[in-house]
Scaffold this active site. Sequence first.
Site, short mmCIF file in Angstrom:
data_model
loop_
_atom_site.label_atom_id
_atom_site.label_comp_id
_atom_site.label_asym_id
_atom_site.label_seq_id
_atom_site.Cartn_x
_atom_site.Cartn_y
_atom_site.Cartn_z
N LYS A 54 0.84 -1.20 0.00
CA LYS A 54 0.00 0.00 0.00
C LYS A 54 0.87 1.26 0.00
CE LYS A 54 -3.82 -2.39 2.18
NZ LYS A 54 -4.54 -2.80 3.40
N GLN A 98 -4.61 -1.43 9.61
CA GLN A 98 -4.56 -2.76 8.99
C GLN A 98 -5.19 -3.81 9.92
OE1 GLN A 98 -3.59 -3.38 5.87
NE2 GLN A 98 -3.91 -5.57 6.04
N ASP A 121 -11.05 2.97 4.17
CA ASP A 121 -11.51 1.58 4.08
C ASP A 121 -13.03 1.51 3.94
OD1 ASP A 121 -9.62 -0.54 4.17
OD2 ASP A 121 -9.14 -0.08 6.26
N1 GUN Z 1 -6.98 -6.73 6.11
C1 GUN Z 1 -7.37 -7.49 5.06
N2 GUN Z 1 -8.06 -6.74 4.16
C2 GUN Z 1 -8.11 -5.48 4.69
C3 GUN Z 1 -8.66 -4.27 4.21
O1 GUN Z 1 -9.29 -4.17 3.15
N3 GUN Z 1 -8.47 -3.18 5.03
C4 GUN Z 1 -7.81 -3.27 6.21
N4 GUN Z 1 -7.70 -2.16 6.95
N5 GUN Z 1 -7.28 -4.39 6.67
C5 GUN Z 1 -7.42 -5.49 5.90
#
Ligand code: GUN
Length: 304
Positions: A54, A98, A121
């Site tokens: 990311k 995350q 998100d």
């Molecule tokens: N962990 C797995 N997928 C995601 C996601 O789309 N966002 C976040 N914040 N954590 C994740």
Amino acid sequence: MNTAQLIDGKAVAAQVVAEVRDEVSALRAQGIEPALAVVLVGDDPASHVYVRNKVLRAEEVGIRSLEHRLPADCSAEQLLAVVEALNTDATVNGILVQLPLPAHIDENRVLQAIDPAKDVDGFHSENVGGLSQGRPVLTPCTPAGCMRLLKQTCGDLRGKHAVVIGRSNIVGKPMAALLLQADCTVTVVHSRSLNPQALCRQADIVIAAVGRPRMIDASWIKPGAVVIDVGINRIEEDGKSRLVGDVDFASVAAVASAITPVPGGVGPMTIALLMQNTLTAARQQRLNSAAAPAIAEATCLSTC
Ligand code: GUN
């Protein structure tokens, strides 16, 4: 034998990333630098890989990225203090914590603490509620990425019967809301559904988001259906470690009209849409901050 068209998520994600890069560079020319903060708690190796990807992608499109790392044994209060500092930092436009978080931290409490305007998100209840009401809110990245793939593959989605397999908050539920917004007829199939295969066989569009390797084979699929595989499962096979989806690709590709591969399907779209959400959040915050003095003035005029 029929062989389905391959839906190339890598190529579509590259298009999205290029669009975002152009728009970010236009904002930068006006002196605005969008910024994304990623918060990582603990040592989960998969989460480390996701966060690194990311951050790298953000840099690639010109979005400033900040990484905050906390130890696995940090308290909820320590994490909430980081979130609060990012909420009040006007130079940060997007905040992503995350998941999963360590078991001693209440995930929902943390997600609810994020300013909804910075919730890239789309997990805050304000954004979840807005999505279900059809308001223009920040939308979860994976389902938004699936919608982009579907629109590019099918064109008009109106009236199509879409079956979503799985009802998670991250994928299944927002996916169903987005498909409904696109005027699909939507069925959500889950672990307690009766005869899920028969339900799925009625679908023009299948979204598989269950987290079980190769669970969906050709017996679930109507000939000609479009199949989007959200699953990313690591398995050991023939002495090798490999990534497979929730769909048995070889079996389903023989009956579907189009299908996403794993890897190279939905995966690259999720990060691309995260970049798009960060750009949207930055723009919206800019508009709100420009409007705020005018609103304050108007309030003053009407009340003073
Ligand atoms: N962990 C797995 N997928 C995601 C996601 O789309 N966002 C976040 N914040 N954590 C994740």
